[in-house]
Design a protein around this motif. Sequence first.
Motif, short mmCIF file in Angstrom:
data_model
loop_
_atom_site.label_atom_id
_atom_site.label_comp_id
_atom_site.label_asym_id
_atom_site.label_seq_id
_atom_site.Cartn_x
_atom_site.Cartn_y
_atom_site.Cartn_z
N HIS A 173 7.70 -8.40 -4.76
CA HIS A 173 7.35 -7.99 -3.71
C HIS A 173 7.40 -9.31 -2.74
O HIS A 173 6.92 -10.39 -3.20
N TYR A 174 7.89 -9.26 -1.55
CA TYR A 174 7.59 -10.12 -0.48
C TYR A 174 6.07 -10.04 -0.04
O TYR A 174 5.56 -8.90 -0.03
N PHE A 175 5.65 -11.35 0.43
CA PHE A 175 4.50 -11.41 0.83
C PHE A 175 4.52 -10.76 2.58
O PHE A 175 5.51 -10.72 3.29
N ASN A 179 -1.37 -15.68 -4.45
CA ASN A 179 -0.06 -16.08 -4.90
C ASN A 179 0.51 -14.91 -5.97
O ASN A 179 1.75 -14.99 -6.29
N ARG A 239 2.14 -12.06 -6.59
CA ARG A 239 2.85 -11.10 -5.85
C ARG A 239 2.81 -9.75 -6.30
O ARG A 239 2.60 -8.94 -5.38
N VAL A 252 0.66 -7.67 -4.23
CA VAL A 252 1.09 -7.31 -3.05
C VAL A 252 1.32 -5.55 -3.05
O VAL A 252 1.25 -5.21 -2.04
#
Length: 308
Positions: free
Chosen positions: A116-118, A161, A163, A166
């Motif tokens: 996952h991207y933030f 942090n 991921r 997310v």
Amino acid sequence: MLRRILLGSILIGAAGFGVFWWLTTPAVVAAASLPPRTPNLANGEAAFNAGGCSSCHAVPNQPDRLKLGGGLAMPSPFGTFYAPNISSDPTYGIGRWSEAEFVTAVLKGTSPDGAHYFPAFPYASYRHASVDDVRDLFAYLKTLPAVSGKLRDHDVPFPFNIRRNVGVWKLLFMDDKPVVADASRPASWNRGAYLANGLGHCAECHSPRNVLGGIVEAQRFAGGPNPEGEGWVPNITQKRLGDWSAKDIAYFLETGQTPDGDTAGGSMVRVIKNISQLSAEDRAAIAEYVKSLPPVEGPPRPKKAKEG
């Protein structure tokens, strides 16, 4: 009895973890779902400008907005994120990405390695862009110069942090509904709504957020604390812009000049550099849509401390 309780707890925990893992699996766009298509580079450039790509991804403190080597620091309540390199560099940028990987990143918020991207990357809004626009954007990015250089990692503390978490954020705040045109509105209004809510991602900055970083939908576009930590992002509903005409808004998007002679400041300066490159018709469409937003009361601004 104790042994049974312990075993039951382990089984329940394992089942819960399994459900969590399944629900937070990063979504991808399969290459097979993208039929052959001749890229439209002019449309890709328009998508680039509407999306404000250079606002975040251009190398800071240099004049060329097409050098997309990244590095811009984006402070937030969850840590500091650094915009990545999205130039055509094969080592440090996206030069080796496939089209499907790029479409997946923009529309699903999933990286080529399946993470996952933030959501500092505004894919929750980009999700509403059309697949064709994103494919054309990818083709256009490949025409821009490669920029080399390794960037620093995000500075995000535990537990933000992780991921995989997310994926829970996406379940809560990422609207997966397809974009449907409003038949009661003219084509220009629908174009403006598409640009403002999708590629333009206006609500990402111009809306207050809750403690988890999700947009407060009841106050969408009503302004709030600057996500970068300093200042206040203005309300762009008719609560604040009631005295502005659609032409005033379009002129602001072109020049950064307000009707009373003031100028855009902060990160909006970078936004104007992109939006001003759109066609006059697209800027007018965005203005038409923004002018139609009903008045919404935003969150109260904190009172300034009295000077001693």
